[in-house]
Scaffold this motif. Structure first.
Motif, short mmCIF file in Angstrom:
data_model
loop_
_atom_site.label_atom_id
_atom_site.label_comp_id
_atom_site.label_asym_id
_atom_site.label_seq_id
_atom_site.Cartn_x
_atom_site.Cartn_y
_atom_site.Cartn_z
N SER A 85 0.82 -1.22 0.00
CA SER A 85 0.00 0.00 0.00
C SER A 85 0.85 1.27 0.00
CB SER A 85 -0.92 0.02 1.23
OG SER A 85 -1.73 -1.13 1.20
N GLY A 86 2.16 1.11 0.05
CA GLY A 86 3.05 2.28 0.08
C GLY A 86 3.05 3.01 -1.25
N ASN A 87 3.32 4.32 -1.20
CA ASN A 87 3.26 5.14 -2.42
C ASN A 87 4.44 6.10 -2.45
OD1 ASN A 87 2.63 6.76 -4.56
ND2 ASN A 87 0.52 7.17 -3.91
N LEU A 88 5.36 5.83 -3.37
CA LEU A 88 6.57 6.66 -3.47
C LEU A 88 6.30 8.00 -4.15
CD1 LEU A 88 9.64 6.98 -3.06
CD2 LEU A 88 10.01 5.42 -4.97
N LEU A 89 5.03 8.25 -4.50
CA LEU A 89 4.71 9.58 -5.05
C LEU A 89 5.07 10.66 -4.03
CD1 LEU A 89 3.42 11.43 -7.20
CD2 LEU A 89 1.19 10.97 -6.17
N ASN A 90 4.90 10.33 -2.74
CA ASN A 90 5.29 11.29 -1.71
C ASN A 90 6.44 10.72 -0.88
OD1 ASN A 90 5.63 12.90 0.52
ND2 ASN A 90 3.45 13.40 0.68
#
Ligand code: PLP
Length: 487
Positions: free
Chosen positions: A58-63
Motif C-alpha cells: 500500500s506504500g506510495n513513493l509519489l510522496n
C-alpha cells in the motif's frame, strides 16, 4: 455486460481459491516452460519477494516525505546499480515500473533537453539500430520524436558507419543496446560512444536485459565488450530489476551520468488546486511493493547469489546453444553475450515457425522473432533442469516438420510466416489492431484470437496473397537486382 462486483464481500479463502484456480490455464513458468516473461530464482527467493512486496503493497513513493522508507530503498538501489555500472560519483537515477517506462522517461527527457539546448529543432530525431526494443518506437510515437533506424551487420551488431551517416542536424541523441532482445547481441557501444562524443550527442544504452547480467558475466571471466559508464560517450542507461536482478515485476532503473541530464525528466505542475505536484517518472502513484521487492532481491541474493545464478544460467544457455547447433537444419543466430539464445534455420532447414508450433504443442511458450525467423530464449538458472527436455523436444519438432513440410502452411506458422514477409507493414499493423480490438471488445473475457486473426478484409487479402507471396517477393528482389546492375 454480465460481470459485476459481488453484492457482498466474499470470504478470504474463497477469493484466494478463485485466484489460484485462474492460474491453472497459465503456462508453467515455474517449471521453466517460459523463456522471457519470468525470471525465477527458486522458491525461497520467490517467498522473499512476496513478503517484501506485501509489506509495502500500500506504500506510495509519489510522496517521498510520507514514505521515507521507499525513498531510501530507491536511493540505495540506484547507488548500488551506479557502482555496478562503473558510474562516476555524479551518477543519479530513479526507479521506474519497467524497461518501457525507463525508456519512455529517457526519450521524453532527451527531447526536453534538446528543446532547451537547441530550441530551433522542430522534428527531433533519435538514431538507433533496427534491433532496438519497440519501447523506443512507442516513446517516439508518444513524444513526437522520429526514430531513425539503421541496419545491423551480419553479426546483428549495429553498423556504426551507417549510424554516422544517419546523423543529421535534427539528431538529438543516439541509442544502442547491451544487449538487444532478439539475439542477445551487444552493440559496439565503444564505437557508438565515440560517435556520440564527436557529434556532442547524448547516448542512451538500453541495458534492460544486460544491466544486471553483464557485470556478473564479466566477473566470471567471460569477455564482455565495454557497455557501461566506463565508455565516455554513455550518458544514460536503462536496466531492469525485474529481469536479471530477479526482482518482482514492476521494477527498472533509469540512470544518468549527472544531474545536468537527469533534471530534464522531472515534471512539475505548479497551479494544480490539489497542491504543487512534482513527479520524477511517467506514472503518478508509485507502488511501494515493487520497490521493496527490488531492494529485497539485491539483498537476498548478494554478489555471491548473483554469481551463482549467472554461472548456472550461462551453463544452461551454452548447453542449449550447442544442442541446437548439433540438430541438422538448425543454426544459432547472433553472437549472444551469453544468457540469451536465438536459433533459426540453416540453409535448406525446416520452417522455423512450424517448428515453433510443434514446440508449443509440447507445452513450451515460444518467443518468435522475424527478419530472420528465429526462436528466442532468455535463459535463467531456472532453465537448468529443463535444458535436456527442451533439446529433445526441439529435435522431435524438427523431425515432424521435415517429415511434413506442409505444417509450415497451416496453424500459426502460416500466419507468422506471412506477417513477417508482407511488405506493406500497415496491413500487418491493421490485422494486429483487429486482434487487440477483439481482445478488448465489450463483454469479452476470453477472445477467440485465432478466428479474429484471419478475420476482416485484410485477413482475407493476406489469405489470398499468402500462397503467391514468396514468388512475388522473389520477383521484386530480382527486379531490384537487375535495376542495381543496370545503374
Ligand atoms: C532490451 C530490452 N529493452 C527494453 C525492454 C522493455 O522492458 P519491459 O518489458 O520491462 O517494459 C525489454 C523487454 O524485454 C528488452 O528486452
Amino acid at each position: 455486460m454480465t460481470v459485476r462486483i459481488p453484492a457482498h464481500g466474499q470470504p478470504v479463502d474463497q477469493v484466494l481459491a478463485e485466484l489460484a484456480a485462474m492460474r491453472q490455464t497459465d503456462t508453467d513458468w515455474k517449471g521453466g516452460r517460459v523463456f522471457s516473461l519470468v525470471y525465477h530464482a527458486g522458491e525461497e527467493h520467490a517467498r522473499l519477494l512476496e513478503r517484501a512486496h506485501a509489506m509495502y503493497a500500500s506504500g506510495n513513493l509519489l510522496n517521498p516525505m510520507a514514505f521515507q522508507s521507499l525513498r531510501r530503498m530507491e536511493a540505495e538501489v540506484t547507488q548500488a546499480a551506479a557502482a555496478l555500472f562503473h558510474g562516476p560519483p555524479s551518477t543519479v537515477g530513479a526507479l521506474t515500473s519497467g524497461g518501457t517506462e525507463s525508456i519512455l522517461v529517457a526519450v521524453a527527457a532527451l527531447r526536453d533537453r534538446a528543446r532547451r539546448k537547441r530550441p530551433w529543432i522542430r522534428r527531433p530525431v533519435i538514431v538507433a539500430p533496427r534491433t532496438i526494443h519497440p519501447a523506443f518506437d512507442k516513446a517516439a510515437h508518444y513524444y513526437g520524436v522520429t526514430l531513425r533506424k539503421v541496419d545491423v551487420d551480419a553479426d546483428m551488431r549495429v553498423d556504426v558507419a551507417a549510424m554516422a551517416r544517419a546523423i543529421c542536424r535534427r539528431t538529438i541523441a543516439l541509442a544502442a543496446s547491451a544487449p538487444q532482445y532478439a539475439h542477445g547481441v551487444i552493440d559496439p557501444i565503444e564505437a557508438v560512444g565515440e560517435l556520440a562524443v564527436r557529434h556532442r550527442l547524448p547516448l542512451h544504452v538500453d541495458a534492460c536485459i544486460g544491466g544486471f547480467a553483464l557485470p556478473w558475466v564479466e566477473r566470471l571471466g567471460r569477455p564482455v565488450p565495454p557497455w557501461d559508464f566506463r565508455v565516455p560517450g554513455v550518458t544514460s542507461i536503462s536496466a531492469d530489476l525485474h529481469k536479471y536482478a530477479y526482482a518482482g515485476k514492476g521494477a527498472s532503473l533509469l540512470l544518468w551520468r549527472s544531474m545536468a541530464d537527469m533534471r530534464h525528466q522531472f515534471f512539475i505542475a505548479t497551479d494544480f488546486p490539489g497542491g504543487i505536484y512534482a513527479s520524477p517518472t511517467m506514472i503518478g502513484t508509485r507502488p511501494g511493493g515493487p520497490v521493496a521487492a527490488a531492494w529485497a532481491a539485491l539483498h537476498g541474493l548478494g554478489e555471491d547469489g548473483f554469481l551463482r545464478l549467472t554461472r548456472d544460467t550461462l551453463e544452461t544457455a551454452d548447453k542449449i546453444r550447442a544442442g541446437v547447433a548439433a540438430i541438422p537444419g538448425l543454426k544459432v543466430v547472433g553472437d549472444s553475450f551469453g544468457t540469451v539464445v536465438a536459433w533459426g534455420a540453416a540453409p535448406g532447414g525446416p520452417d522455423v515457425f512450424a517448428v515453433a508450433d510443434r514446440l508449443e504443442a509440447r507445452g513450451w511458450s515460444i518467443d518468435r522473432g522475424q527478419h530472420p525467423a528465429t526462436v528466442h530464449l532468455t535463459c535463467t538458472a531456472n532453465h537448468k533442469a529443463i535444458a535436456d527436455r527442451y533439446l529433445a523436444d526441439v529435435a522431435a519438432a524438427v523431425a515432424e516438420v521435415v517429415a511434413d513440410p506442409s505444417l509450415a502452411k497451416s496453424g500459426s506458422a502460416a500466419m507468422y510466416g506471412m506477417m513477417a514477409k508482407v511488405p506493406v507493414r500497415g496491413m500487418v499493423a491493421y490485422s494486429v489492431r483487429k486482434v487487440l480490438e477483439a481482445m478488448y471488445a465489450p463483454g469479452v473475457i476470453v477472445p477467440d484470437l485465432e478466428a479474429t486473426a484471419g478475420d476482416g478484409v485484410v485477413g482475407k487479402v493476406l489469405e489470398r496473397v499468402g500462397p503467391h507471396l514468396d514468388r512475388a517477393l522473389d520477383g521484386v528482389a530480382a527486379l531490384r537486382a537487375r535495376l542495381r546492375r543496370a545503374s
